[in-house]
Structure formats: structure tokens, C-alpha cells
Write an enzyme that holds these catalytic residues in place. Structure first.
Site, mmCIF file in Angstrom:
data_model
loop_
_atom_site.group_PDB
_atom_site.id
_atom_site.type_symbol
_atom_site.label_atom_id
_atom_site.label_comp_id
_atom_site.label_asym_id
_atom_site.label_seq_id
_atom_site.Cartn_x
_atom_site.Cartn_y
_atom_site.Cartn_z
ATOM 1 N N CYS A 1 0.821 -1.222 0.000
ATOM 2 C CA CYS A 1 0.000 0.000 0.000
ATOM 3 C C CYS A 1 0.847 1.262 0.000
ATOM 4 C CB CYS A 1 -0.941 0.011 1.203
ATOM 5 S SG CYS A 1 -2.264 -1.212 1.080
ATOM 6 N N CYS B 1 10.556 8.310 -9.467
ATOM 7 C CA CYS B 1 9.240 7.704 -9.202
ATOM 8 C C CYS B 1 8.830 8.164 -7.805
ATOM 9 C CB CYS B 1 9.300 6.181 -9.320
ATOM 10 S SG CYS B 1 10.388 5.401 -8.109
#
Length: 377
Positions: free
Chosen positions: A157, A330
Site C-alpha cells: 500500500c 518515481c
């Protein structure tokens, strides 16, 4: 009845809430982490006032307000091979609400060795899954997944994000299955995997393979007869909030401080953002070229042509004749390493000589160390 909840996060919060409301006799709550603001959209037992508190203690305090007749036993630490079997033996049903692979194998093996049913849930982005392992002759987790996946392919997550209501839904169904097992009604999810697609609003049942006679832990001749080092087995950490990959050498990486210096000195380069579109829509550095990692991995011609065009434009603008630097970013500095590997293999004929490097820690490191106004998500 007694239930051990491993993980007091997005799955464990709704699960524990409904078990407490139902009046389960004893509820064990295991979590090594503390409450953070970024968790609250999915970890609904906690609140802003409890930031910094251990999640196990925070969950127990919230649940006592709901039903004070239940015995709550918080365990503020990670489940470990040294203590897991002794702990699991003290409970009737185990619920795995963890978010990492080593803990899943650890909980599974402990349940098999202790003879306890395991209600396992998972959620990521807009999808959820639920299975009941080691119950009434059904398979265990190792029957389905004998070997752990390569660490670089695993997303949790913290890496991939999750819509808060998705683990809420899966956690509620976990609570349902725990209550059915504890009350003697039984569960059919020892034969089927429940798949939930939140985008389509669809539930599906996938029939599971039967228990494997040659399974390493629950088979006829098991080779796993005691708990082992699961972090070594899986090649990843059970307690890192965000997994950290090490795919590149230091010469192929730069820090956010070094990248900021390049920007300040106006060094010619292209910044490539490889996050999924949904993350780029949240926030981005304005000068970045956005191409999702998935498009690079599938060698998408349209995106590669776009990248080639942007590199050529920047080369012409700066009249660069040497290896042209492409810095890749990223969210956390994991996918960017994979992208650098792909860029290093691009044909010189089309792209020229590239000097590809990733930015360590990604945009979250940029937000923490360089620009505190940059959104963290």
C-alpha cells in the site's frame, strides 16, 4: 472465542471493530508500527489525536470505547519467528491483515504448526482478495504459493496506494468469516478465493487447488517443521514501511540533493517520471517527461518515440555531443531503478548515448529534503 489480528491497519481496523462489536471474548492485536496521518484514510480506528501512538495500543483504546466487555491484548511489536508459534497457540482463529510477504509466510506456517484456521485478506489500489487457509482440509498459503515472488515485483500500500474503502470492505468480510468459523458455521473460502474489483463493483470466486500432498509445511512429509527466517526466505523486510530495492550500483544513482544542484546549475538533461498516470495526476515536477514504467516495460512504440523526441530536442537545444543524462524519478526510488535498467538497453542508433541514473528516494525524498510544499501521498 479468541481471535488474533495480525496488523492493525486498513484491514485490521474494520475487522477488529466488528469482532469487538460482536463480543468476541479475547482479541489479540499485533502491530509494530505507529499511527501516522497518511494512514487515516483507511485505518479508521485511529485518529489525528493518536498520531505517534503504537497502532496496537490505539486500536485497543478505540475498541474499549465500543465494547468494554471484550478482553483486548495489544502486542506492540512485529510478529517474529521466535514468538509467533507460542502466540498463535493462544487463540482460536487467526486473521492475517499484514501487508508484506514475509509476515504472510510466517503467519501461515505458525497456523499450520499450531493447527489454527487462518483468515487472510489483502488489498491494493482498487482490488482486494480473501482466502481461508488451513481450514477443514483446505490448502495453506504455501500450497498456493510455494515460493515467494521476487522482491522487486511486490507492491504494497505504501508503494502502490489503496483507496481507503477497499481494505474496509475486505476487512469486513474477514470479520464475517472469522465469526462464522468461531461460531461453528464454517466458511466456504477454504475452497475459493474471493476477488473484489472496486472499479467494476464486482465480486468473483476463484476455485482453489486442493491441499498439496507435497507442500513444504502442511504436506504428507513436511520439510518445514519449525519457524524460520522469513525475511531471508523472501528477500525483503517485514517491518519496512516502504520496501527499498537495490537494483543499481551507486554510480547509477544520485541523491535528491545532487539533483537539486544540477537544476540550480541548469545542467542539460531530461527528467523522466515513471509513476502511473493516477499518481502523476496528483503531483509532478513541472519539467518532467511522464512515461509510466509499464509503457517502458512493454516497449510501447508511441511512448518510446515520444521519449526519443524529447531527448533529441534537448540535445539540439544545448548542442550536446556527449552522453546525454536522463534522470529517472518515481515515488520512492524503486520503479525508477527498473526504468534505468530498461533505458540502459535502448538502442544507441535511435537514442544516442544515454547516461541514465535514478534519483534515490524518489519524489517523497524530494518532498522531505528539498521542497516541503511538494505533496506527499
Amino acid at each position: 472465542s479468541s481471535v488474533l489480528v495480525v496488523g492493525c491497519g486498513g484491514l485490521g481496523c474494520p475487522l477488529a471493530q466488528y469482532l469487538a462489536a460482536a463480543g468476541v471474548g479475547r482479541l489479540g492485536l499485533v502491530d509494530h508500527d505507529v499511527v501516522e496521518t497518511s494512514n487515516l484514510h483507511r485505518q479508521v480506528l485511529h485518529g489525528e489525536a493518536r498520531r505517534g501512538l503504537p497502532k496496537a495500543l490505539s486500536a485497543a483504546a478505540a475498541l474499549r470505547l465500543l465494547n468494554s466487555t471484550v478482553q483486548y491484548v495489544p502486542y506492540c511489536g512485529a510478529l517474529s519467528p521466535r514468538t509467533a508459534l507460542q502466540l498463535v497457540r493462544q487463540y482460536d482463529v487467526i486473521a492475517d491483515c499484514s501487508d508484506n510477504v514475509p509476515t504472510r509466510y510466517l503467519v501461515n506456517d505458525a497456523c499450520v504448526l499450531a493447527g489454527k484456521p487462518l483468515v487472510s485478506g489483502s488489498a491494493l489500489r482498487l482490488e482486494g482478495q480473501l482466502v481461508v487457509y488451513n481450514y477443514q482440509g483446505g490448502p495453506c498459503y504455501r500450497c498456493l504459493f510455494p515460493k515467494p515472488p521476487p522482491p522487486e515485483t511486490v507492491t504494497n500500500c505504501a508503494d502502490g496506494g489503496v483507496l481507503g474503502v477497499v481494505p474496509g470492505i475486505v476487512g469486513c468480510i474477514q470479520a464475517l468469516e472469522v465469526l462464522k468459523i468461531a461460531s461453528g458455521m464454517g466458511s466456504s473460502f477454504n475452497q475459493f478465493m474471493l476477488m473484489f474489483d472496486a472499479r467494476e463493483g464486482r465480486f468473483r470466486n476463484i476455485k482453489l487447488r486442493p491441499k498439496k500432498p507435497d507442500c513444504a509445511v502442511c504436506g504428507d512429509h513436511p520439510s518445514v517443521t519449525c519457524l524460520q527466517d522469513y525475511e531471508a526466505f523472501c528477500g525483503s523486510s517485514a517491518t519496512d514501511k516502504c520496501r527499498t530495492l537495490h537494483l543499481l550500483s551507486n554510480k547509477d544513482r544520485i541523491s535528491v540533493e545532487e539533483y537539486k544542484k544540477l537544476l540550480d546549475e541548469q545542467v542539460p538533461h531530461v527528467l523522466l517520471d515513471v509513476r502511473p498516470q493516477v499518481e502523476a495526476d496528483i503531483c509532478r515536477l513541472v519539467h518532467a517527461v511522464h512515461i509510466p514504467l509499464s509503457k517502458l516495460e512493454e516497449k510501447n512504440e508511441e511512448y518510446l518515440e515520444y521519449l526519443e523526441k524529447r531527448i533529441c530536442e534537448e540535445k539540439q537545444r544545448t548542442n550536446s555531443q556527449t552522453s546525454f543524462p536522463v534522470y529517472v524519478v518515481c515515488k520512492l526510488g524503486n520503479d525508477s531503478q527498473k526504468a534505468v535498467r530498461i533505458l540502459q538497453e535502448l538502442p544507441v542508433k535511435e537514442f544516442g548515448s544515454l547516461l541514465a541514473k535514478d534519483i534515490k528516494g524518489g519524489l517523497m525524498a524530494w518532498a522531505t529534503k528539498i521542497d516541503p510544499t511538494f505533496p506527499q501521498y
